[in-house]
Motif scaffolding. Structure first.
Motif, PDB file in Angstrom:
ATOM      1  N   ARG A  10       2.844 -16.549  23.550  1.00 46.51           N
ATOM      2  CA  ARG A  10       2.236 -15.519  24.389  1.00 46.51           C
ATOM      3  C   ARG A  10       2.958 -14.185  24.207  1.00 46.51           C
ATOM      4  O   ARG A  10       2.329 -13.140  24.025  1.00 46.51           O
ATOM      5  CB  ARG A  10       2.301 -15.946  25.857  1.00 46.51           C
ATOM      6  N   GLN A  11       4.273 -14.243  24.239  1.00 49.01           N
ATOM      7  CA  GLN A  11       5.042 -12.997  24.139  1.00 49.01           C
ATOM      8  C   GLN A  11       4.936 -12.393  22.740  1.00 49.01           C
ATOM      9  O   GLN A  11       4.832 -11.173  22.586  1.00 49.01           O
ATOM     10  CB  GLN A  11       6.508 -13.252  24.500  1.00 49.01           C
ATOM     11  N   VAL A  12       4.968 -13.266  21.718  1.00 52.53           N
ATOM     12  CA  VAL A  12       4.878 -12.760  20.347  1.00 52.53           C
ATOM     13  C   VAL A  12       3.523 -12.092  20.131  1.00 52.53           C
ATOM     14  O   VAL A  12       3.437 -11.024  19.523  1.00 52.53           O
ATOM     15  CB  VAL A  12       5.107 -13.905  19.337  1.00 52.53           C
ATOM     16  N   LEU A  13       2.496 -12.704  20.694  1.00 58.10           N
ATOM     17  CA  LEU A  13       1.158 -12.135  20.547  1.00 58.10           C
ATOM     18  C   LEU A  13       1.125 -10.722  21.141  1.00 58.10           C
ATOM     19  O   LEU A  13       0.628  -9.784  20.527  1.00 58.10           O
ATOM     20  CB  LEU A  13       0.132 -13.038  21.234  1.00 58.10           C
ATOM     21  N   LEU A  14       1.717 -10.587  22.360  1.00 59.75           N
ATOM     22  CA  LEU A  14       1.740  -9.275  22.994  1.00 59.75           C
ATOM     23  C   LEU A  14       2.523  -8.276  22.137  1.00 59.75           C
ATOM     24  O   LEU A  14       2.122  -7.137  21.966  1.00 59.75           O
ATOM     25  CB  LEU A  14       2.335  -9.385  24.405  1.00 59.75           C
ATOM     26  N   HIS A  15       3.660  -8.752  21.611  1.00 55.95           N
ATOM     27  CA  HIS A  15       4.465  -7.889  20.732  1.00 55.95           C
ATOM     28  C   HIS A  15       3.642  -7.430  19.535  1.00 55.95           C
ATOM     29  O   HIS A  15       3.592  -6.238  19.220  1.00 55.95           O
ATOM     30  CB  HIS A  15       5.701  -8.658  20.227  1.00 55.95           C
TER      31      HIS A  15
ATOM     32  N   ARG B  28      12.313 -10.971  20.693  1.00 51.32           N
ATOM     33  CA  ARG B  28      12.674  -9.635  20.180  1.00 51.32           C
ATOM     34  C   ARG B  28      12.390  -9.592  18.680  1.00 51.32           C
ATOM     35  O   ARG B  28      12.456 -10.637  18.005  1.00 51.32           O
ATOM     36  CB  ARG B  28      14.136  -9.318  20.452  1.00 51.32           C
ATOM     37  N   PRO B  29      12.095  -8.410  18.158  1.00 46.88           N
ATOM     38  CA  PRO B  29      11.904  -8.299  16.715  1.00 46.88           C
ATOM     39  C   PRO B  29      13.196  -8.687  16.006  1.00 46.88           C
ATOM     40  O   PRO B  29      14.286  -8.384  16.502  1.00 46.88           O
ATOM     41  CB  PRO B  29      11.591  -6.805  16.496  1.00 46.88           C
ATOM     42  N   ILE B  30      13.070  -9.379  14.896  1.00 47.46           N
ATOM     43  CA  ILE B  30      14.241  -9.780  14.129  1.00 47.46           C
ATOM     44  C   ILE B  30      15.065  -8.539  13.819  1.00 47.46           C
ATOM     45  O   ILE B  30      14.524  -7.490  13.467  1.00 47.46           O
ATOM     46  CB  ILE B  30      13.802 -10.442  12.790  1.00 47.46           C
ATOM     47  N   GLY B  31      16.371  -8.663  14.019  1.00 42.72           N
ATOM     48  CA  GLY B  31      17.251  -7.544  13.701  1.00 42.72           C
ATOM     49  C   GLY B  31      17.583  -6.689  14.910  1.00 42.72           C
ATOM     50  O   GLY B  31      18.539  -5.927  14.905  1.00 42.72           O
ATOM     51  N   GLN B  32      16.809  -6.847  15.972  1.00 44.03           N
ATOM     52  CA  GLN B  32      17.106  -6.073  17.191  1.00 44.03           C
ATOM     53  C   GLN B  32      18.173  -6.814  17.981  1.00 44.03           C
ATOM     54  O   GLN B  32      18.072  -8.027  18.183  1.00 44.03           O
ATOM     55  CB  GLN B  32      15.824  -5.919  18.021  1.00 44.03           C
ATOM     56  N   SER B  33      19.211  -6.108  18.422  1.00 43.46           N
ATOM     57  CA  SER B  33      20.285  -6.804  19.132  1.00 43.46           C
ATOM     58  C   SER B  33      19.998  -6.879  20.633  1.00 43.46           C
ATOM     59  O   SER B  33      20.443  -7.790  21.325  1.00 43.46           O
ATOM     60  CB  SER B  33      21.624  -6.109  18.883  1.00 43.46           C
ATOM     61  N   LYS B  34      19.228  -5.923  21.128  1.00 44.72           N
ATOM     62  CA  LYS B  34      18.905  -5.916  22.556  1.00 44.72           C
ATOM     63  C   LYS B  34      17.895  -7.041  22.847  1.00 44.72           C
ATOM     64  O   LYS B  34      16.935  -7.240  22.084  1.00 44.72           O
ATOM     65  CB  LYS B  34      18.292  -4.564  22.911  1.00 44.72           C
ATOM     66  N   PHE B  35      18.141  -7.749  23.939  1.00 48.13           N
ATOM     67  CA  PHE B  35      17.199  -8.809  24.318  1.00 48.13           C
ATOM     68  C   PHE B  35      15.889  -8.201  24.797  1.00 48.13           C
ATOM     69  O   PHE B  35      15.883  -7.118  25.375  1.00 48.13           O
ATOM     70  CB  PHE B  35      17.764  -9.669  25.452  1.00 48.13           C
ATOM     71  N   GLY B  36      14.811  -8.925  24.571  1.00 46.27           N
ATOM     72  CA  GLY B  36      13.532  -8.512  25.130  1.00 46.27           C
ATOM     73  C   GLY B  36      13.489  -8.815  26.620  1.00 46.27           C
ATOM     74  O   GLY B  36      14.410  -9.426  27.165  1.00 46.27           O
ATOM     75  N   THR B  37      12.421  -8.405  27.289  1.00 44.93           N
ATOM     76  CA  THR B  37      12.267  -8.695  28.719  1.00 44.93           C
ATOM     77  C   THR B  37      12.127 -10.194  28.915  1.00 44.93           C
ATOM     78  O   THR B  37      11.308 -10.839  28.254  1.00 44.93           O
ATOM     79  CB  THR B  37      11.018  -8.000  29.277  1.00 44.93           C
TER      80      THR B  37
ATOM     81  N   GLU C  22       3.941  -5.036  24.173  1.00 47.76           N
ATOM     82  CA  GLU C  22       5.143  -5.674  24.734  1.00 47.76           C
ATOM     83  C   GLU C  22       5.440  -5.190  26.154  1.00 47.76           C
ATOM     84  O   GLU C  22       6.155  -5.841  26.904  1.00 47.76           O
ATOM     85  CB  GLU C  22       6.359  -5.502  23.826  1.00 47.76           C
ATOM     86  N   ASP C  23       4.870  -4.041  26.543  1.00 42.22           N
ATOM     87  CA  ASP C  23       5.081  -3.574  27.917  1.00 42.22           C
ATOM     88  C   ASP C  23       4.355  -4.468  28.925  1.00 42.22           C
ATOM     89  O   ASP C  23       4.590  -4.384  30.121  1.00 42.22           O
ATOM     90  CB  ASP C  23       4.649  -2.115  28.064  1.00 42.22           C
ATOM     91  N   GLN C  24       3.491  -5.315  28.430  1.00 43.11           N
ATOM     92  CA  GLN C  24       2.814  -6.282  29.314  1.00 43.11           C
ATOM     93  C   GLN C  24       3.732  -7.456  29.668  1.00 43.11           C
ATOM     94  O   GLN C  24       3.436  -8.237  30.555  1.00 43.11           O
ATOM     95  CB  GLN C  24       1.558  -6.844  28.633  1.00 43.11           C
ATOM     96  N   ILE C  25       4.828  -7.578  28.914  1.00 43.36           N
ATOM     97  CA  ILE C  25       5.796  -8.639  29.251  1.00 43.36           C
ATOM     98  C   ILE C  25       6.689  -8.067  30.346  1.00 43.36           C
ATOM     99  O   ILE C  25       7.427  -7.113  30.118  1.00 43.36           O
ATOM    100  CB  ILE C  25       6.640  -9.012  28.020  1.00 43.36           C
ATOM    101  N   VAL C  26       6.563  -8.631  31.550  1.00 48.04           N
ATOM    102  CA  VAL C  26       7.348  -8.110  32.672  1.00 48.04           C
ATOM    103  C   VAL C  26       8.289  -9.189  33.173  1.00 48.04           C
ATOM    104  O   VAL C  26       8.059 -10.382  32.978  1.00 48.04           O
ATOM    105  CB  VAL C  26       6.431  -7.642  33.828  1.00 48.04           C
TER     106      VAL C  26
END
Lengths: 536, 542
Positions: A289-294, A257-266, A299-303
């Motif tokens: 891999r996930q950071v690259l997509l972000h 997740r982006p720094i500062g975001q409280s919600k977890f990423g997928t 980031e919608d490619q992270i499922v």
């Protein structure tokens, strides 16, 4: 690695046909991993970490399945031995025959309580078993006996010391829950892929599932968490913790997740982690891999999916996508009474707990040992026991640590032995150290004796006596030898007296040779200098 | 021989069945005209005790006994079809021969020596197929005996065969068997009840001495009522379920059928007690149920003086057959004659039992029947894909009633529905338990009909499952409360060629089977025209 990729393909094609269920890749043994924990290379690791942009935070949680080393399975009297011929350790109960009923092995409760306490958990004094339902050929009853809403232990933590080469420091990772359940069997796939066979030897073997809080931030932390868990179960004697045999299996959930975001990423689940090293690498790969997509706005490619770690290509690949949440239709297991713990029982287990790795590390630290020594000694239960037993005989902690970490460790490494295989006993190591300290033998002789003890055993005293190795500390005797050497080397004496004082080493060596290495070095040098200088 | 001494000496109980004359004493009183029975009306006697007495006094050999039963069995079976599996006669006769040999050698052949026991097909037997009445287990032979079967065999009992049943216990008529329909011995156009219809019919027609059944929601008691035999559902946990193919694990109980209360009690004693292979089996001590049996000479002595009997009001209200209600009221009067105080009690939660039962039973069954997947045993339908293998094996191997119940149970346990169905049903179950406890604090036993009607016609309710489920109203509450209940015939309704028997249900406190048996025994021994032998036996023999 063609073997590995072939296997992956096999499982993959089979799994595509399934709707839900669990799968552990334990159909074949990974042969590339050594038995012992693979040391991670600090340099390659930090390189990868550097790649992670500072504006993303990875979040990692781990589900660990620990196979308990009870004599018999969880709900029947079948023994379990890893590697037995398929379907040789099965009975009506673990085969799920009509009319067969589970009866709980009380050791499972004992082990669960042990681990729960060791993980600083809150115990549920009134818990129960539930059925988790899904169809798969390795699940004989069509449901797994597990624990759902009331796990036997929850809300604990695990303390870990990160090795110095990875930055060091003390970390505390939360434990969400520990629950009891039974293992499934295994599917054996034919090489042609025409059919699969079911081996139920493992069906019904007791497991503890340990779910961590999403507290880890990189592969190293995750691997260290898992390694500490492995130490813990070995210290407690509840499991052999062997990853290659599948006695300790980690499924890792990774999100970014982006720094500062409280919600977890997928989150993405990674399976097929056969060692701590691959765990660490798999996580760091997945983070990248996930950071690259972000960072590419994709980031919608992270499922939400389960990905498989491919050892051969060193990457994660999609194993199956989640089609919504699986509905396991949990309900209380009516064949088993609820699990009621009483305080005396828990107290009895609490009082019988051995010293745990974290306690050991803190104790060693207080002795004044450096963190590297502390980790080396405490990480392996058997080495720690050897160390403690040597200390119990009165030896000095730092000296013992030095001996173990240098010559003994080197010997074990060269000979590919564990501390339990060497012939040296803690008593003799203590005796050896005392003999050197007391001036009975020299440090050099001590090393020779050590290697004999390591390889052949025996006692320090016997070896000293038999080989006449007692140090010569009689000045008169040493003086005689010095005189002899001076008399036999007039040229060198002249040179020494002419100012070539470096030759003292040559003389000392000659005298030591004459004494067959037994002369007390301090005394020898003192007398030698006196003699060499006196005539000038 | 303590059991024998407390009971009447054996009388003419088997005289109609062409047993060796040495066994019978022809001392029974003349037949009374009413009801339309043609059989003797002396009270039923323990066949097991008679057999034991005859064997030990060498008046009868086990082989002769077995032969006489087998003869009747072969004659009646084509009409009744009680059995799914019968070993050849020689197998049974050789067991009987072994008992004779042991008696001749002076050994104790065991309390069930020579007793032919029929076993419901969902109870595992190592030497016979055990299908649970399902196609999916056609030809399946378990590698072990159920604990109850093992104990019967150890005590000298001879398993005579495996009886027909509704598939996996799911039904109330035995019509849901995958293999055959069993007829009621009192009227072969009618159902024997279910799901233990085969076991009830076999005892009713004297194809065996006693039999084992299973009772999840009334599957022993309702067929006992339909077939005019004694049926006992023990307290949950009294008898090990090990080897009983699970329908609804928290409700299932192995039960006993006999032609007398004493036989039922002896069989229960044989199979009851803790079993380390069933974690839900109780460690409660198993008393000798027959030791409290009194010698009953007359009603004048008021043998049940002071016993508080509660007649459950909700069980004799609307929807219950008038003939059944009058038979139960007559039974209540009989209890009063015996010295009891009979009061109507209300169990307000009674009507909740049926929906709660069906939700819980079907939820558990949807899970319990998952193991029938065609992978390890039973019928497998070959398929290219795993899902098809499961789907085809199960859709072909399981009958429509079973599939319907699995679907309903799966639905009730699904995410989002669990709280509304399963959890609520569990709450209702607790309420029912408590209301029974209250009623049993104020009464020593509770009585009710065992079923709202007598046996109905084959096919009558097949198209209307709800009507069939409603028939379980009298019995399901007892399973939800985990209590013991004894059903014994108490009268007839005028129907069929010889009238149809009506069963009275006695419900007791947990683990109080001894009291139920004692009371049931006195009731049975003092009931006028208290013998219930179906005409088919008289018609087929002699």
């Amino acid at each position: 690695m063609s073997y590995t990729s072939f296997r992956t393909f096999q499982l993959h094609s089979f799994l595509l046909k399934r709707r839900n269920g669990f799968f552990y890749s334990t159909t074949t043994k990974a042969t590339t991993q050594s038995q012992t924990q693979t040391k991670l290379s600090a340099s390659t690791q930090s390189k990868k970490l550097d790649k992670i942009p500072k504006d993303y935070e990875p979040v990692i949680g781990i589900e660990t399945h620990v196979q308990l080393s009870t004599l018999t399975k969880a709900f029947c009297n079948c023994p379990y031995n890893y590697g037995s011929f398929p379907n040789t350790s099965i009975c009506p109960v673990c085969m799920g025959l009509p009319g067969a009923l589970p009866v709980l092995n009380s050791k499972v409760i004992e082990f669960a309580v042990k681990l729960g306490l060791a993980l600083n958990c809150k115990l549920a004094f009134n818990s129960k078993f539930d059925r988790k339902q899904y169809f798969y050929p390795d699940l004989p009853k069509g449901y797994q006996i597990s624990q759902f809403d009331v796990p036997i232990a929850d809300s604990g933590y695990l303390d870990v010391d990160i090795p110095l080469e990875f930055g060091g420091g003390h970390k505390r990772f939360g434990i969400t829950r520990v629950h009891m359940e039974e293992d499934a069997g295994k599917l054996l796939h034919t090489e042609t892929g025409n059919y699969s066979q079911v081996d139920l030897n493992r069906a019904g073997v007791p497991l503890l599932e340990i779910v961590s809080e999403p507290d880890m931030r990189n592969g190293i932390e995750a691997a260290e968490y898992a390694a500490e868990l492995q130490r813990l179960v070995r210290y407690l004697g509840v499991s052999n913790g062997n990853m290659q045999e599948g006695s300790l299996r980690c499924d890792v959930n990774v999100s970014v997740r982006p720094i500062g975001q409280s919600k977890f990423g997928t989150k993405v689940e990674i399976k097929n982690l056969n060692s701590f090293a691959s765990m660490s690498r798999a996580i760091d790969f997945e983070i990248s891999r996930q950071v690259l997509l972000h960072s590419q706005g994709q980031e919608d490619q992270i499922v939400q999916e389960t990905r498989l770690w491919e050892e051969g290509t060193q990457r994660t690949i999609t194993m199956r996508k989640k089609e919504g949440l699986a509905d396991y239709r949990y309900f209380p297991e009516p064949d088993l009474p609820s699990v009621i713990l009483c305080q005396e029982y828990v107290d009895g287990i609490q009082n019988s707990l051995p010293e745990l790795p974290e306690e050991k590390r803190r104790r060693y630290e207080k002795m004044g040992l450096g963190m590297q020594d502390v980790l080396f000694l405490a990480n392996d239960k058997n080495i720690a026991e050897f160390f403690d037993a040597t200390l119990a005989k009165g030896a000095d902690a730092k000296l013992v640590a030095n001996w173990i970490m240098s010559d003994i460790a080197a010997f074990m490494k060269n000979e590919k032995l564990t501390i339990n295989d060497i012939k040296l006993t803690p008593e003799e190591l203590s005796e050896l150290i005392a003999s050197i300290k007391g001036g009975i033998i020299s440090g050099k002789i001590g090393k020779e004796i050590l290697f004999e003890l390591l390889a052949k055993g025996g006692s320090v005293k016997e070896i000293i006596e038999k080989k006449d190795l007692v140090q010569i500390a009689d000045p008169v005797e040493i003086e005689k030898m010095v005189d002899k050497v001076i008399a036999e080397n007039p040229k060198q004496v002249e040179q020494f007296r002419g100012g070539k004082t470096k030759l003292q080493g040559f003389f000392a060596g000659q005298v030591m040779k004459v004494s067959k290495g037994k002369a007390n070095p301090g005394l020898l040098n003192k007398i030698l200098l006196e003699k060499l200088n006196s005539k000038s | 021989m303590k059991m024998l001494s407390t009971l009447q000496t054996p009388r003419s109980t088997l005289s109609r069945f062409s047993l060796p004359s040495t066994f019978t004493s022809h001392s029974h009183s003349p037949t009374l005209p009413q009801p339309s029975l043609t059989t003797p009306t002396s009270p039923p006697q323990s066949q097991i005790l008679s057999i034991r007495h005859s064997l030990l006094t060498r008046n009868l050999s086990a082989v002769d006994l077995a032969r006489s039963y087998l003869t009747r069995l072969r004659l009646t079976e084509p009409h009744l079809r009680s059995f799914l599996h019968l070993p050849d006669d020689q197998t049974i006769l050789s067991r009987a021969h072994e008992i004779d040999r042991r008696i001749a050698a002076g050994e104790d052949p065991g309390p069930l020596a020579g007793v032919l026991v029929a076993v419901k097909d969902n109870i595992c037997t190592a030497d016979m197929p055990s299908t649970g009445g399902s196609r999916i287990l056609e030809g399946y032979r378990p590698p072990f005996d159920a604990t109850a079967v093992k104990r019967v065999k150890e005590l000298g009992g001879i398993v005579v065969g495996k009886t027909n049943m509704d598939e996996f216990g799911m039904g109330s008529t035995t019509e849901a068997s995958a293999f055959q329909v069993t007829a009621n011995p009192w009227d072969v156009s009618r159902v024997p009840g279910g799901s233990s219809g085969g076991s009830a019919a076999a005892v009713s027609a004297r194809q065996c001495v006693v039999s084992l059944g299973s009772d999840t929601g009334g599957s022993v008691r309702q067929p006992a009522s339909f077939c005019g035999v004694v049926g006992l559902k023990p307290t949950y946990g009294r008898v090990s379920r090990f080897g009983l193919m699970a329908y609804a694990s928290s409700l299932d109980a192995i039960g006993c059928f006999g032609s007398s209360v004493a036989d039922t009690g002896i069989l229960l004693h044989a199979i009851a007690g803790h079993d380390r292979f069933d974690a839900t089996s109780s460690k409660q001590e198993v008393p000798n149920f027959l030791s409290h049996f009194d010698l009953v000479s007359s009603l004048e002595s008021k043998p049940l003086k002071g016993l508080r009997v509660g007649l459950i009001r909700e069980t004799i209200e609307d929807g219950v057959d008038a003939g059944v209600v009058s038979a139960i009221r007559a039974a209540a009067s009989h209890f009063e004659e015996l010295g009891c105080s009979v009061n109507e009690v209300s169990l307000p939660s009674f009507s909740l039992g049926l929906p709660a039962y069906y939700i819980l039973a079907l939820s558990e069954s949807s899970s319990n029947l998952s193991r029938y997947d065609g992978i390890r045993y039973g019928n497998q339908v070959y398929a290219d894909e795993l899902d098809s293998l499961y789907g085809d094996s199960r859709s072909k191997g399981l009958g429509s009633e079973v599939k319907m119940r699995i679907l309903m149970g799966t639905y009730a346990l699904s995410a989002g529905y669990y709280d509304a169905y399963y959890k609520r049903a569990q709450q209702v179950r607790t309420i029912i338990k408590n209301s029974f406890k209250e009623a049993l604090d104020q009464n020593d036993i509770l009585i009710s009909p065992a079923a709202p009607s007598a046996a109905y016609k084959i096919g009558e309710k097949k198209k209307d499952p709800l009507a069939m489920y409603a028939g379980d109203i009298m019995t399901v509450n007892v399973n939800l409360a985990g209590l013991p209940a004894l059903v014994l015939p108490c009268g007839f309704i005028e129907s069929g060629p010889a009238g149809l028997p009506v069963g009275l249900q006695l419900i007791g406190a947990a683990f109080d089977e001894g009291e139920l048996l004692r009371v049931g025994h006195i009731f049975e021994q003092t009931l006028e025209n208290g013998r219930f032998v179906p005409p088919i036996v008289a018609d087929s023999v002699e």
